[in-house]
Design a protein around this motif. Structure first.
Motif, PDB file in Angstrom:
ATOM      1  N   THR A 250       0.838  -1.192   0.000  1.00 21.77           N
ATOM      2  CA  THR A 250       0.000   0.000   0.000  1.00 21.77           C
ATOM      3  C   THR A 250       0.874   1.243   0.000  1.00 21.77           C
ATOM      4  N   GLN A 251       0.558   2.178  -0.889  1.00 20.04           N
ATOM      5  CA  GLN A 251       1.353   3.396  -1.027  1.00 20.04           C
ATOM      6  C   GLN A 251       0.870   4.490  -0.078  1.00 20.04           C
ATOM      7  N   ASN A 252       1.629   5.577  -0.034  1.00 18.07           N
ATOM      8  CA  ASN A 252       1.315   6.677   0.869  1.00 18.07           C
ATOM      9  C   ASN A 252       0.084   7.452   0.391  1.00 18.07           C
ATOM     10  N   VAL A 253      -0.432   8.295   1.252  1.00 19.30           N
ATOM     11  CA  VAL A 253      -1.557   9.159   0.895  1.00 19.30           C
ATOM     12  C   VAL A 253      -1.188   9.956  -0.352  1.00 19.30           C
ATOM     13  N   LEU A 254      -2.127  10.117  -1.264  1.00 17.34           N
ATOM     14  CA  LEU A 254      -1.869  10.837  -2.505  1.00 17.34           C
ATOM     15  C   LEU A 254      -1.298  12.224  -2.233  1.00 17.34           C
ATOM     16  N   ASP A 255      -0.342  12.633  -3.080  1.00 18.04           N
ATOM     17  CA  ASP A 255       0.340  13.923  -2.976  1.00 18.04           C
ATOM     18  C   ASP A 255       1.216  14.029  -1.729  1.00 18.04           C
ATOM     19  N   SER A 256       1.582  12.888  -1.159  1.00 15.00           N
ATOM     20  CA  SER A 256       2.535  12.859  -0.057  1.00 15.00           C
ATOM     21  C   SER A 256       3.822  12.210  -0.545  1.00 15.00           C
ATOM     22  N   ASP A 257       4.868  12.255   0.289  1.00 17.16           N
ATOM     23  CA  ASP A 257       6.137  11.646  -0.080  1.00 17.16           C
ATOM     24  C   ASP A 257       5.950  10.167  -0.390  1.00 17.16           C
ATOM     25  N   ASN A 258       6.694   9.686  -1.368  1.00 14.12           N
ATOM     26  CA  ASN A 258       6.664   8.276  -1.709  1.00 14.12           C
ATOM     27  C   ASN A 258       6.984   7.447  -0.470  1.00 14.12           C
ATOM     28  N   ILE A 259       6.271   6.341  -0.290  1.00 14.94           N
ATOM     29  CA  ILE A 259       6.431   5.534   0.917  1.00 14.94           C
ATOM     30  C   ILE A 259       7.848   4.992   1.042  1.00 14.94           C
ATOM     31  N   LEU A 260       8.541   4.769  -0.087  1.00 14.28           N
ATOM     32  CA  LEU A 260       9.922   4.306  -0.027  1.00 14.28           C
ATOM     33  C   LEU A 260      10.859   5.423   0.412  1.00 14.28           C
ATOM     34  N   ALA A 261      10.552   6.663   0.034  1.00 19.02           N
ATOM     35  CA  ALA A 261      11.348   7.793   0.495  1.00 19.02           C
ATOM     36  C   ALA A 261      11.193   7.977   2.000  1.00 19.02           C
ATOM     37  N   VAL A 262       9.976   7.767   2.491  1.00 16.67           N
ATOM     38  CA  VAL A 262       9.731   7.835   3.939  1.00 16.67           C
ATOM     39  C   VAL A 262      10.546   6.763   4.651  1.00 16.67           C
ATOM     40  N   GLY A 263      10.539   5.563   4.098  1.00 19.87           N
ATOM     41  CA  GLY A 263      11.306   4.476   4.696  1.00 19.87           C
ATOM     42  C   GLY A 263      12.798   4.740   4.670  1.00 19.87           C
ATOM     43  N   SER A 264      13.280   5.350   3.571  1.00 24.02           N
ATOM     44  CA  SER A 264      14.701   5.664   3.458  1.00 24.02           C
ATOM     45  C   SER A 264      15.129   6.666   4.531  1.00 24.02           C
ATOM     46  N   ARG A 265      14.289   7.671   4.770  1.00 23.24           N
ATOM     47  CA  ARG A 265      14.599   8.648   5.831  1.00 23.24           C
ATOM     48  C   ARG A 265      14.613   7.978   7.198  1.00 23.24           C
ATOM     49  N   SER A 266      13.705   7.038   7.400  1.00 23.35           N
ATOM     50  CA  SER A 266      13.654   6.324   8.670  1.00 23.35           C
ATOM     51  C   SER A 266      14.951   5.548   8.909  1.00 23.35           C
TER      52      SER A 266
END
Length: 329
Positions: A250-266
């Motif tokens: 499942t991807q992130n909320v529309l118009d939000s950062d890509n879920i993989l980019a969020v994971g990379s920052r984490s």
């Protein structure tokens, strides 16, 4: 407006459709091989690393699938399907199974050509957090503009009754396509009457997202039929033995950062926290410049001349040699 949304839904190339498999190309390249998958380094977390054109898989902000909540609006009209009776080709693409079928769907004042439908297990989209055991994607391209892509998504729930014909029509032919790259002909094609009826009676949820497989191109209009169709246990088990698992996370909320980019920052934050903790421990243990390492107080014992105060003794006192100076009052 609905019409504007459809006009903007044209950035995904028609050549990027899931399951465009050319037999001639396969024969020229040798044994059938997939260019992506759902496990390990071929899985969704690394799709962008498999080819430069897949960059949207990790960078796009309108990626599919999503959790369909109250923020996703209902379509203001129902798509109208026209699928004539025909023979259909049934293929095993390794990443899914697909039925090639010709038809026309009218929606938003435009006509879209049905190219194929394929299967995901479990469902890629969720409604209010709930997933379904299976999801069918009916993929369309614009008649006037082939860059416009509309995907009619059908959700399925388990039933003790007969499966809808869109499923029941393919299960007798599964034994002919157990090997990736295999294909067979379905004489008389597939009966879409159940799909047409379900579209007419159900709410249709609409949003603009992306292909759910590489290259994850955005600008795809999704029309999700809210009420599920039926699939029985036997058909479901037969399908999943071939399809196995092929659902993108499942991807992130529309118009939000890509879920993989969020994971990379984490990951980077976790690395920084570990590094900071290691540096702090090292600084506490290291002596100042020119200073000898401090000995453990427990190992060295009391220093000469120290004053020891005994407030209370418990148990039997032990003979302990002490040398002290008691000042007179």
């Amino acid at each position: 407006m609905l019409f504007t949304t459809l006009l903007l839904a044209g950035t995904a190339s028609a050549s990027c459709l899931h399951g465009v498999y050319k037999r001639a190309e396969a024969e020229a390249e040798g044994p059938f091989q997939s260019t992506f998958g759902y496990e390990g380094t071929f899985g969704p977390a690394n799709w962008a690393g498999l080819a430069p054109e897949n960059s949207a898989c990790s960078l796009g902000s309108k990626q599919s699938p999503i959790n369909l909540d109250s923020a996703v609006t209902l379509a203001t009209e129902k798509p109208v399907l026209d699928i004539p009776e025909q023979n259909s080709k049934f293929l095993n693409l390794n990443t899914t199974i697909e039925v090639e079928v010709n038809g026309t769907t009218t929606f938003g004042g435009n006509q879209f050509r049905l190219a194929q439908y394929h299967i995901h297990t479990p469902s890629e989209h969720r409604i209010a957090g709930e997933y379904h055991p299976l999801e069918v994607h009916m993929v369309h391209t614009g008649v006037a503009d082939e860059s416009q892509i509309v995907v009619l998504a059908l959700l399925f729930e388990m039933s003790v009754n007969t499966s809808d014909p869109v499923i029941a029509g393919i299960t007798p032919h599964l034994s002919a396509i157990t090997t990736p790259g295999a294909e067979t002909e379905i004489e008389g094609g597939i009966d879409f009457a159940g799909v047409v009826a379900k579209v007419a009676e159900s709410n249709i949820m609409q949003y603009t997202g992306s292909l759910t497989t590489p290259p994850c191109s955005e600008g795809v209009t999704f029309l999700i039929v809210e009420s599920p169709l039926s699939i029985n246990v036997a058909d479901y088990n037969a399908i999943k033995k071939i399809v196995k698992f092929n659902s993108r996370l499942t991807q992130n909320v529309l118009d939000s950062d890509n879920i993989l980019a969020v994971g990379s920052r984490s990951i980077e934050m976790a690395k920084a926290a570990v590094a900071a903790g290691a540096n702090s421990t090292a600084e506490e243990a290291a002596p100042a410049e020119g200073e000898a390492p401090a000995a453990s107080a427990e190992a060295a014992g009391p220093a000469s001349g120290s004053t020891i105060t005994v407030s209370e003794l418990l148990g039997t006192p032990l003979a302990t040699p002490l040398l002290g100076v008691v000042p007179k009052a």
